[in-house]
Design a protein around this motif. Structure first.
Motif, PDB file in Angstrom:
ATOM      1  N   SER A 108       0.989  -1.126   0.025  1.00 41.65           N
ATOM      2  CA  SER A 108       0.117  -0.186   0.118  1.00 41.65           C
ATOM      3  C   SER A 108       0.762   1.176   0.136  1.00 41.65           C
ATOM      4  O   SER A 108       0.408   2.421  -0.411  1.00 41.65           O
ATOM      5  CB  SER A 108      -1.056  -0.034   1.196  1.00 41.65           C
ATOM      6  N   GLY A 109       2.091   1.366   0.489  1.00 44.68           N
ATOM      7  CA  GLY A 109       3.118   2.285   0.365  1.00 44.68           C
ATOM      8  C   GLY A 109       2.937   3.212   1.472  1.00 44.68           C
ATOM      9  O   GLY A 109       1.713   3.619   1.822  1.00 44.68           O
ATOM     10  N   ARG A 368      -1.584  -4.742 -16.157  1.00 43.67           N
ATOM     11  CA  ARG A 368      -1.050  -3.472 -15.782  1.00 43.67           C
ATOM     12  C   ARG A 368       0.449  -3.595 -15.529  1.00 43.67           C
ATOM     13  O   ARG A 368       1.441  -2.693 -15.661  1.00 43.67           O
ATOM     14  CB  ARG A 368      -1.797  -2.880 -14.523  1.00 43.67           C
ATOM     15  N   ASP A 373       2.662  -0.345 -15.359  1.00 43.68           N
ATOM     16  CA  ASP A 373       2.150   0.540 -14.497  1.00 43.68           C
ATOM     17  C   ASP A 373       1.853  -0.156 -13.238  1.00 43.68           C
ATOM     18  O   ASP A 373       0.639  -0.888 -12.984  1.00 43.68           O
ATOM     19  CB  ASP A 373       0.609   0.544 -15.378  1.00 43.68           C
ATOM     20  N   PHE A 374       2.757  -0.006 -12.358  1.00 42.30           N
ATOM     21  CA  PHE A 374       2.835  -0.776 -11.104  1.00 42.30           C
ATOM     22  C   PHE A 374       1.674   0.102 -10.244  1.00 42.30           C
ATOM     23  O   PHE A 374       1.311  -0.931  -9.426  1.00 42.30           O
ATOM     24  CB  PHE A 374       4.096  -0.636 -10.640  1.00 42.30           C
ATOM     25  N   ASN A 375       1.563   1.276 -10.187  1.00 49.14           N
ATOM     26  CA  ASN A 375       0.727   2.023  -9.488  1.00 49.14           C
ATOM     27  C   ASN A 375      -0.757   1.290  -9.763  1.00 49.14           C
ATOM     28  O   ASN A 375      -1.400   1.123  -8.815  1.00 49.14           O
ATOM     29  CB  ASN A 375       0.781   3.279  -9.616  1.00 49.14           C
ATOM     30  N   GLY A 376      -1.280   1.293 -10.929  1.00 50.86           N
ATOM     31  CA  GLY A 376      -2.411   0.835 -11.317  1.00 50.86           C
ATOM     32  C   GLY A 376      -2.445  -0.782 -10.674  1.00 50.86           C
ATOM     33  O   GLY A 376      -3.415  -1.194 -10.360  1.00 50.86           O
ATOM     34  N   THR A 378      -1.084  -2.129  -8.377  1.00 50.47           N
ATOM     35  CA  THR A 378      -1.237  -1.923  -7.058  1.00 50.47           C
ATOM     36  C   THR A 378      -2.673  -1.563  -6.521  1.00 50.47           C
ATOM     37  O   THR A 378      -3.175  -2.130  -5.526  1.00 50.47           O
ATOM     38  CB  THR A 378      -0.302  -1.110  -6.349  1.00 50.47           C
ATOM     39  N   ALA A 379      -3.093  -0.744  -7.120  1.00 47.10           N
ATOM     40  CA  ALA A 379      -4.641  -0.262  -6.865  1.00 47.10           C
ATOM     41  C   ALA A 379      -5.505  -1.457  -7.071  1.00 47.10           C
ATOM     42  O   ALA A 379      -6.621  -1.479  -6.302  1.00 47.10           O
ATOM     43  CB  ALA A 379      -4.879   0.971  -7.811  1.00 47.10           C
ATOM     44  N   GLY A 383      -6.546  -2.045  -3.605  1.00 45.28           N
ATOM     45  CA  GLY A 383      -7.582  -0.906  -3.657  1.00 45.28           C
ATOM     46  C   GLY A 383      -9.015  -1.358  -2.943  1.00 45.28           C
ATOM     47  O   GLY A 383      -9.319  -2.535  -3.027  1.00 45.28           O
TER      48      GLY A 383
END
Length: 452
Positions: A108-109, A368, A373-376, A378-379, A383
């Protein structure tokens, strides 16, 4: 040369008085008396009566002891063995949940969501409590059990310490946090969980051993009661033929007592065996399968989240995720294909639907991640999107928990029913055996007195 006393070496013949004295001694010897009495009709009746009394009382005691042991074992299974197995299952599952929650919180960071942190803390606390329960009731005779308990009690604090180090470094943005997380997860997968699995297997086998002993009726008690019943019927026919009386009320009463005891045992024993078989087919077997599916779910979730942390091992972790999900799918399909396992059918159907959504979400996450797109990714993984992996995983786990709860209740209900159906059969058959012995006395004693 003539011998002086040709008969001197022979014993002198007994006199009439000596013969009479020897006869009296032999006639008063107990063994001789019993042998002579046994040859008479009243003597035969007394021997038959003694045999019947001993047989009725002995069979009543044997039936009572056998059935009471079965009842006590069933009670022990409900009160001790099954709760210990449940504690070891909770321990195993909670450790897997803690690992999956820690990995999810990490990706989640920064400061992880409070809900994820609460899930991790609750899982660790639940695992610690289950460990205490499992240790308090597990036999310490096994060296392997002692070793596994030692491993769990010593390695769990080390694991939590590594997770806290990973969490702290993740907050500070230090890359070393992923190394701490990887070491903690490796310890969980290779050391802690195998020890918990062996402990769970040992407790599950304890239930299986006790349960398998009662999947067949107590044939020994059946044969013993049938033998004494045949002896009573034969005695009644013998006395009826000798006394020329068609009915002997005492012996008929004794026969009735044993018939009632045999029918009581037949009905109660068979119903108890059926309940025990239901506990195996409807409760224990599906409970083990759904527990295995839930543990595989936690392992798949750990692999999924770790693949976003350790990107160099992504292919290996994806293979682990796919293998775990395929096993879960097989378990759920087998459950629904078995008509006997219908107590948790709705929960299993919901789990299949959640698993299908998880496959779709995981595929989107991989797409992703492969695109960079690691942020996508992770979401999707952590998320709150209702179509994301987190939501699908939560729905799958909740459905499996519902199924485990239902099958466990079914198992306990069936075992308790088996115990109740035996009920007071042991005490009842013993009292009936004593009553049959007393009735035999009233049936045969008057026939003996007729010879006086």
């Amino acid at each position: 040369m003539r011998a002086d006393k040709p008969y001197a070496d022979r014993s002198a013949p007994l006199t009439r008085r000596e013969l009479m004295s020897l006869t009296r001694e032999r006639s008063t010897h107990p063994i001789t008396n019993m042998r002579e009495i046994a040859k008479t009709s009243p003597g035969k009746l007394m021997i038959i009566l003694a045999i019947l009394i001993i047989s009725c009382v002995t069979v009543g005691w044997y039936a009572s002891d056998t059935l009471d042991q079965r009842t006590s074992t069933l009670e022990e299974m409900i009160n001790d063995t099954e709760p210990l197995s449940e504690a070891s299952q909770v321990l195993y599952s909670s450790l897997s949940i803690a690992d999956a929650a820690a990995n999810t919180a990490f990706i989640s960071g920064g400061l992880e969501p409070a809900a994820l942190r609460a899930d991790y803390n609750n899982a660790v606390a639940t695992a610690a409590n289950a460990l205490i329960q499992s240790a308090s009731g597990t036999s310490m005779d096994s060296a392997q059990v002692r070793q596994d308990l030692t491993t769990l009690s010593t390695q769990l604090p080390v694991y939590t310490g590594l997770i806290e180090s990973a969490r702290l470094n993740n907050r500070l943005g230090n890359p070393v946090g992923s190394a701490y997380l990887g070491e903690a997860s490796n310890m969980m997968q290779e050391t802690i969980l195998p020890a918990a699995e062996r402990l769970y297997t040992e407790r599950s086998q304890a239930i299986g051993d006790a349960r398998n002993n009662f999947t067949e009726p107590p044939w020994g008690v059946y044969f013993a009661l049938a033998f004494v019943l045949a002896a009573l019927i034969s005695t009644h026919l013998y006395i009826a033929r000798r006394s020329r009386r068609r009915f002997n009320v005492g012996l008929l009463t004794a026969i009735s007592c044993l018939v009632i005891g045999l029918l009581w045992l037949l009905v109660g024993g068979l119903l108890s065996v059926k309940s025990t078989s239901d506990a195996e087919n409807i409760g224990a077997a599906p409970l083990a399968e759904l527990t295995s599916a839930r543990i595989l779910t936690q392992q798949a979730r750990s692999d999924e989240t770790l693949s976003l942390v350790r990107r160099g091992d992504q292919e290996t972790l994806d293979e682990g995720w796919a293998s775990a999900v395929n096993e879960i799918d097989m378990v759920l399909d087998d459950y629904l294909d078995d008509d006997r396992k219908d107590v948790a059918e709705d929960s299993v159907t919901d789990a299949q639907n959640a698993l299908r959504l998880w496959r779709e979400a995981h595929a989107a996450m991989l797409e992703r991640a492969n695109a960079g797109d690691f942020n996508g990714a992770t979401a999707i993984a952590v998320g709150d999107n209702p179509d994301g992996s987190a939501a699908a995983y939560t729905a799958l786990d909740d459905s499996l928990v519902d199924g485990i709860t239902v099958t466990r209740e079914a198992f306990r209900d069936d075992i308790n029913t088996a115990r109740v159906r035996l009920g007071y059969a042991g005490l009842g058959i013993m009292l009936l055996g004593i009553a049959a012995a007393i009735a035999s006395i009233f049936g045969i004693a008057p026939r003996i007195r007729e010879y006086r």
